[in-house]
Design a protein around this motif. Structure first.
Motif, PDB file in Angstrom:
ATOM      1  N   LEU A   1     -39.980  31.623  78.899  1.00 38.24           N
ATOM      2  CA  LEU A   1     -39.184  30.792  78.005  1.00 38.24           C
ATOM      3  C   LEU A   1     -39.880  29.455  77.762  1.00 38.24           C
ATOM      4  O   LEU A   1     -40.421  28.835  78.687  1.00 38.24           O
TER       5      LEU A   1
ATOM      6  N   SER B   1     -36.760  24.554  80.293  1.00 37.78           N
ATOM      7  CA  SER B   1     -35.796  24.530  81.389  1.00 37.78           C
ATOM      8  C   SER B   1     -36.376  25.283  82.588  1.00 37.78           C
ATOM      9  O   SER B   1     -36.867  26.405  82.450  1.00 37.78           O
TER      10      SER B   1
ATOM     11  N   PRO C   1     -32.016  26.200  78.506  1.00 35.81           N
ATOM     12  CA  PRO C   1     -32.962  27.218  78.037  1.00 35.81           C
ATOM     13  C   PRO C   1     -32.764  27.686  76.592  1.00 35.81           C
ATOM     14  O   PRO C   1     -33.693  28.166  75.979  1.00 35.81           O
TER      15      PRO C   1
END
Length: 214
Positions: free
Chosen positions: A68, A113, A189
C-alpha cells in the motif's frame, strides 16, 4: 468507496478496498487512470466509473499481499491548518487563533500508513498529532463557500509529525522545516469518498500509539 493506491509487479496502481481484499481498477476497467490524482481530477465521472468497475471486478488481491502507498502518492500540495483543535491550542499554551494558521509540508514527508517514522538525529522533541486529511479532487480558485465541499473528493487519516524544537526553537519559528522531515506525513491506508462520509464534522479523530489509544 475506499480507494487505495498500491504497488504490484513493480508498478503503481489504484484499487478499491473491501474488507481485506483489494480490487485492481486498472484490470476491471483498462480505460481508467493508473494514478489516484488523475482519477480524482475526473471528478464525479471518474468516481462513477470506478464504482461500476469495482462492481464488475472478480479478481481480488488479499490486502496483505500488496504494497500500500499513500492514497495520493504524489500530491501537488500538502496544506495544513495549525492550532485547529481548541484543546491542542490550550495544551500548547496558546489561544485558538481568530483566523486559521496555514502552513505546508513538503511532499517528501509523505509516507504510507504503517510505514516507519524516522526520528531525525537533529531533533530531540518529535511529537505526533492525529489529523483528518481532506483530499481535493477537481481544483479551482476563488470558489464560493457554498460550493467548496463539491471540490472535496474524500477523506483519509493522517499523522502530523512535528519536530517541536525546530518548529518553535529556531529563529522566526521554522514551521516548514519542523514539519517536513522525511516520513513526517504518513496518511491512509484508504481514501474514503465524500459521499460515504457525509458531514466531516461528525467524525471522531483518534490516535493509537503501539495499540494504545492516546
Amino acid at each position: 468507496m475506499k480507494l487505495v493506491s498500491f504497488r504490484a509487479d513493480g508498478a503503481g496502481r489504484i484499487g478499491i478496498l473491501r474488507g481485506d481484499r483489494v480490487f485492481d481498477l486498472g484490470k476491471a476497467d483498462p480505460g481508467l487512470p493508473r494514478c489516484m490524482k488523475a482519477l480524482l481530477e475526473m471528478g464525479a465521472e471518474g468516481l462513477r466509473r470506478a464504482a461500476i468497475a469495482a462492481e464488475g471486478a472478480i479478481e481480488a488481491i488479499p490486502s496483505h499481499q500488496v504494497d500500500l502507498l499513500p492514497p495520493v502518492p504524489q500530491p501537488e500540495k500538502i496544506i495544513c491548518v495549525g492550532l485547529n483543535y481548541a484543546d491542542h491550542a490550550a495544551e500548547s499554551g496558546m489561544q485558538p487563533p481568530r483566523e486559521p494558521v496555514i502552513f505546508n509540508k513538503l511532499p517528501t514527508a509523505l509516507r504510507a500508513s504503517g510505514d516507519p517514522i524516522v526520528l531525525p538525529e537533529l531533533s530531540r522533541e518529535v511529537d505526533y498529532e492525529a489529523e483528518l486529511v481532506v483530499v481535493i479532487g477537481v481544483g479551482g480558485r476563488a470558489i464560493p463557500r457554498d460550493n467548496a465541499l463539491a471540490h472535496v473528493a474524500g477523506y483519509t487519516c493522517g499523522n502530523d509529525v512535528s519536530a517541536r524544537d525546530w518548529q518553535k526553537g529556531k529563529p522566526g519559528g521554522q514551521w516548514l522545516l519542523g514539519k517536513s522531515f522525511d516520513s513526517f506525513a504518513p496518511t491512509g491506508p484508504a481514501l474514503v469518498t465524500a459521499d460515504e462520509v457525509g458531514y466531516p464534522g461528525k467524525l471522531r479523530i483518534k490516535c493509537r500509539l503501539n495499540g494504545r489509544l492516546v
